[in-house]
Motif scaffolding. Structure first.
Motif, mmCIF file in Angstrom:
data_model
loop_
_atom_site.group_PDB
_atom_site.id
_atom_site.type_symbol
_atom_site.label_atom_id
_atom_site.label_comp_id
_atom_site.label_asym_id
_atom_site.label_seq_id
_atom_site.Cartn_x
_atom_site.Cartn_y
_atom_site.Cartn_z
ATOM 1 N N ALA A 101 -3.484 8.992 17.266
ATOM 2 C CA ALA A 101 -3.375 7.824 16.312
ATOM 3 C C ALA A 101 -4.907 7.611 15.495
ATOM 4 C CB ALA A 101 -2.861 7.210 16.523
ATOM 5 N N ARG A 102 -6.114 7.707 16.880
ATOM 6 C CA ARG A 102 -7.359 7.432 16.627
ATOM 7 C C ARG A 102 -8.290 8.751 16.035
ATOM 8 N NH1 ARG A 102 -10.982 4.437 21.693
ATOM 9 N NH2 ARG A 102 -8.907 2.822 21.469
ATOM 10 N N TRP A 103 -7.832 10.107 16.415
ATOM 11 C CA TRP A 103 -8.078 11.074 15.437
ATOM 12 C C TRP A 103 -7.970 11.294 13.545
ATOM 13 C CZ3 TRP A 103 -11.840 13.234 17.454
ATOM 14 C CH2 TRP A 103 -11.902 14.192 17.701
ATOM 15 N N ALA A 104 -6.341 10.737 13.484
ATOM 16 C CA ALA A 104 -5.641 10.810 12.607
ATOM 17 C C ALA A 104 -6.827 9.759 11.692
ATOM 18 C CB ALA A 104 -4.698 9.898 12.290
ATOM 19 N N LEU A 113 -10.274 10.332 10.762
ATOM 20 C CA LEU A 113 -10.523 11.980 9.638
ATOM 21 C C LEU A 113 -9.446 12.134 8.613
ATOM 22 C CD1 LEU A 113 -9.928 14.845 13.157
ATOM 23 C CD2 LEU A 113 -12.628 14.285 11.977
ATOM 24 N N LYS A 114 -9.307 10.737 8.490
ATOM 25 C CA LYS A 114 -8.206 10.577 7.590
ATOM 26 C C LYS A 114 -8.654 11.549 6.327
ATOM 27 C CE LYS A 114 -5.886 6.902 6.784
ATOM 28 N NZ LYS A 114 -6.561 5.339 6.577
ATOM 29 N N THR A 159 -13.960 3.308 17.917
ATOM 30 C CA THR A 159 -13.020 4.506 17.090
ATOM 31 C C THR A 159 -11.164 4.066 17.407
ATOM 32 O OG1 THR A 159 -12.583 5.496 19.755
ATOM 33 C CG2 THR A 159 -14.555 5.907 18.224
ATOM 34 N N GLU A 160 -11.272 3.027 18.029
ATOM 35 C CA GLU A 160 -9.141 2.639 17.357
ATOM 36 C C GLU A 160 -9.342 2.124 16.869
ATOM 37 O OE1 GLU A 160 -7.030 -1.128 19.641
ATOM 38 O OE2 GLU A 160 -8.993 -0.233 20.008
ATOM 39 N N PRO A 161 -7.981 3.071 15.962
ATOM 40 C CA PRO A 161 -7.872 2.647 14.527
ATOM 41 C C PRO A 161 -6.803 1.126 14.427
ATOM 42 C CG PRO A 161 -6.467 3.433 16.109
ATOM 43 C CD PRO A 161 -7.108 3.500 16.494
ATOM 44 N N PRO A 162 -7.384 0.377 13.835
ATOM 45 C CA PRO A 162 -7.621 -1.330 13.157
ATOM 46 C C PRO A 162 -5.603 -1.551 13.960
ATOM 47 C CG PRO A 162 -7.816 0.275 11.389
ATOM 48 C CD PRO A 162 -8.337 0.870 12.150
ATOM 49 N N PRO A 163 -5.346 -2.742 13.811
ATOM 50 C CA PRO A 163 -3.561 -3.263 14.178
ATOM 51 C C PRO A 163 -3.486 -3.152 12.820
ATOM 52 C CG PRO A 163 -5.279 -4.344 14.593
ATOM 53 C CD PRO A 163 -5.790 -3.215 14.494
ATOM 54 N N GLN A 164 -1.645 -2.961 12.482
ATOM 55 C CA GLN A 164 -0.831 -3.246 11.091
ATOM 56 C C GLN A 164 -1.141 -4.851 11.314
ATOM 57 O OE1 GLN A 164 -0.329 -0.908 9.318
ATOM 58 N NE2 GLN A 164 0.419 -2.158 8.035
ATOM 59 N N MET A 219 3.865 17.839 15.386
ATOM 60 C CA MET A 219 3.467 16.502 15.201
ATOM 61 C C MET A 219 2.573 16.260 13.612
ATOM 62 S SD MET A 219 4.195 14.646 17.710
ATOM 63 C CE MET A 219 4.072 15.042 19.687
ATOM 64 N N THR A 220 1.857 17.046 12.881
ATOM 65 C CA THR A 220 0.885 17.010 11.841
ATOM 66 C C THR A 220 2.502 16.588 10.870
ATOM 67 O OG1 THR A 220 -0.464 18.635 13.042
ATOM 68 C CG2 THR A 220 0.265 18.128 10.369
ATOM 69 N N LEU A 221 3.334 16.973 10.838
ATOM 70 C CA LEU A 221 4.353 17.022 10.356
ATOM 71 C C LEU A 221 4.999 14.773 10.168
ATOM 72 C CD1 LEU A 221 7.048 19.702 9.966
ATOM 73 C CD2 LEU A 221 5.870 19.061 8.176
ATOM 74 N N VAL A 222 4.811 14.936 11.794
ATOM 75 C CA VAL A 222 5.419 13.269 11.911
ATOM 76 C C VAL A 222 4.008 12.780 11.545
ATOM 77 C CG1 VAL A 222 6.051 11.777 13.657
ATOM 78 C CG2 VAL A 222 6.836 14.194 14.240
ATOM 79 N N GLN A 223 3.554 12.946 11.874
ATOM 80 C CA GLN A 223 2.354 12.439 10.799
ATOM 81 C C GLN A 223 2.446 11.764 9.323
ATOM 82 O OE1 GLN A 223 -1.901 13.372 12.398
ATOM 83 N NE2 GLN A 223 -1.180 13.869 14.450
ATOM 84 N N ARG A 224 2.279 13.303 9.110
ATOM 85 C CA ARG A 224 2.161 12.757 7.500
ATOM 86 C C ARG A 224 4.137 12.091 6.753
ATOM 87 N NH1 ARG A 224 2.344 18.714 4.034
ATOM 88 N NH2 ARG A 224 0.223 19.080 4.515
ATOM 89 N N TYR A 225 5.012 12.425 7.833
ATOM 90 C CA TYR A 225 6.111 11.813 7.406
ATOM 91 C C TYR A 225 6.122 9.691 7.741
ATOM 92 C CZ TYR A 225 7.911 15.803 5.871
ATOM 93 O OH TYR A 225 7.777 17.119 5.720
ATOM 94 N N THR A 226 5.994 9.465 8.707
ATOM 95 C CA THR A 226 5.477 8.820 9.067
ATOM 96 C C THR A 226 4.437 7.746 8.502
ATOM 97 O OG1 THR A 226 5.336 9.180 11.668
ATOM 98 C CG2 THR A 226 4.745 6.647 11.149
#
Length: 417
Positions: free
Chosen positions: A130-133, A136-137, A198-203, A333-340
């Motif tokens: 999740a941090r990489w995503a 690297l968005k 580097t932590e993603p912001p909480p939703q 896993m890349t597909l999971v990131q794309r569909y989530t």
């Protein structure tokens, strides 16, 4: 103008804070391969029952399948540091409780309760991805490299964790694997979550209707993809049990760990090479092709034991067969990131890992059944069948997700004409 590294992995770790959170996550992830082995050694040694040890670890796996997605949802909503640290503390207390219950002869039910408490362990691999995503968005090539690196780390921990656990339990005392695993987990999570930059912001909180609509399980393509992870997990679970049984039948049961480590080594190496490459085919097609390659290469162990009956030939076959598993997992896993849906990435990836773990359990049961009734050599048909099922599911998922887009593209082209 600063020099830009040519190595794709060097470019990843040139990002400020990337090395720090990766090292912390690596320390936290290593115990994931230690706890179950340590528990089996500790419980079977003290109680004299592998059946009890297996039942306790299976209970922990079932509890994880239920609890992990909820933990991941809280991570997405409130942030990694706020949730992962207390969740890890609860899991650590569960492991320490198990250790004390075994050490002091507590009733069997306390072992089940203690190990079930470890289900709150956060998905450290998912948090790292999740941090990489987040970092690297918009950069698909770098994200591909990062996902490949993370898969290689998973394989490395799969290789080293059980070996380290067995060594500690044998060289020091039966509880050493669990105790040191707890120390590593707590230390790694604290180091990882300390890297706040580097932590993603909480939703944050949303209303119930929005949360329901945003559930990863309802995302197009996700249900079939998750069932595909279940089939892929069955490949791993059955391969492990059948290989141990075959090595035991050959009179070399102790060699099974080293032979299985070769399969993980092949996967780790392939994952790093795949991450450095620049694949051009569409992601869905790559996932299908990688799954087909995995199914084809899974026939090699079957051929090795059927034709030669040699452990050396089996070791070589597993090394080669492992080379298709990492690319399959990376693309999955890349597909999971794309569909989530946005803001639910930890939950989506944890659901994938839960499917994988469930598949490992089912595969282990199926492999054990085949070995008991058909023999160790014939047991290698189980991972082949599971890999073929994964390919069929990938095909169904590809059709379900790509066909509507193609139809829409054709309609758009015709309307422009």
């Amino acid at each position: 103008m600063p020099h830009k590294p040519h190595n794709p992995y060097a470019r990843l770790f040139a990002i400020p804070g990337a090395t720090a959170f990766t090292l912390g996550n690596l320390i936290a992830r290593l115990p994931m391969g230690m706890f179950s082995v340590s528990a089996v050694i500790m419980i079977s040694g003290a109680r004299g029952s592998y059946a009890l040890a297996g039942a306790v670890t299976a209970t922990g796996l079932a509890a994880t399948a239920v609890v992990a997605p909820w933990t991941a949802r809280l991570v997405d909503r409130h942030g990694q540091a706020r949730v992962a640290v207390p969740a890890t503390a609860i899991a650590a207390l569960g492991s320490l409780s198990l250790l004390l219950c075994v050490r002091y002869g507590a009733p069997d039910w306390t072992l089940f309760a203690s190990y079930a408490a470890t289900a709150t362990t956060p998905n450290t691999g998912g948090m790292s991805r999740a941090r990489w995503a987040h970092l690297l968005k918009g950069d698909d090539a770098a994200a591909h490299t990062a996902n490949s690196f993370e898969q290689a780390v998973d394989e490395l921990c799969f290789m080293l964790g059980p070996v380290l656990a067995a060594f500690l339990c044998a060289a020091l005392f039966p509880q050493a694997g669990t105790l040191i695993g707890v120390v590593l987990l707590l230390t790694g999570v604290l180091l990882f979550t300390a890297q706040r930059a580097t932590e993603p912001p909480p939703q944050g909180r949303t209303d119930d209707a929005a949360r329901k609509a945003a559930s990863p399980l309802r995302a197009p393509g996700m249900p079939t993809l998750l069932v595909g992870f279940l089939a892929t997990g069955a490949v791993f679970g059955s391969l492990e049990v059948v290989t141990i049984a075959f090595a035991d039948a050959q009179g070399h049961k102790a060699a099974a760990g080293a032979i299985l480590a070769l399969q993980a080594a092949g996967s780790c190496a392939a994952g790093l090479v795949y991450g450095a490459a620049k694949p051009r085919a569409p992601l869905v097609r790559r996932h299908l092709l990688c799954g087909a390659a995995m199914a084809a290469l899974m026939t090699l162990p079957l051929l090795a034991v059927t034709v030669t009956g040699s452990l050396v030939a089996l070791a070589g076959a597993l090394l080669v067969a492992g080379m298709a598993t990492a690319p399959t997992m990376v693309t999955g896993m890349t597909l999971v990131q794309r569909y989530t849906p946005e803001g639910r990435l930890n939950e989506g990836m944890t659901l994938a890992v839960t499917g994988l773990l469930g598949g490992i359990a089912c595969g282990a049961a199926g492999g054990g059944w085949a070995v008991e009734r058909l023999g160790p050599a014939a047991g290698y048909w189980v991972p082949v069948a599971a890999a073929c099922a994964a390919v069929l599911l990938s095909s169904a998922q590809a059709c379900a997700t790509s066909t509507p887009r193609r139809r829409l593209a054709r309609r758009h082209a015709s309307s422009e004409a």
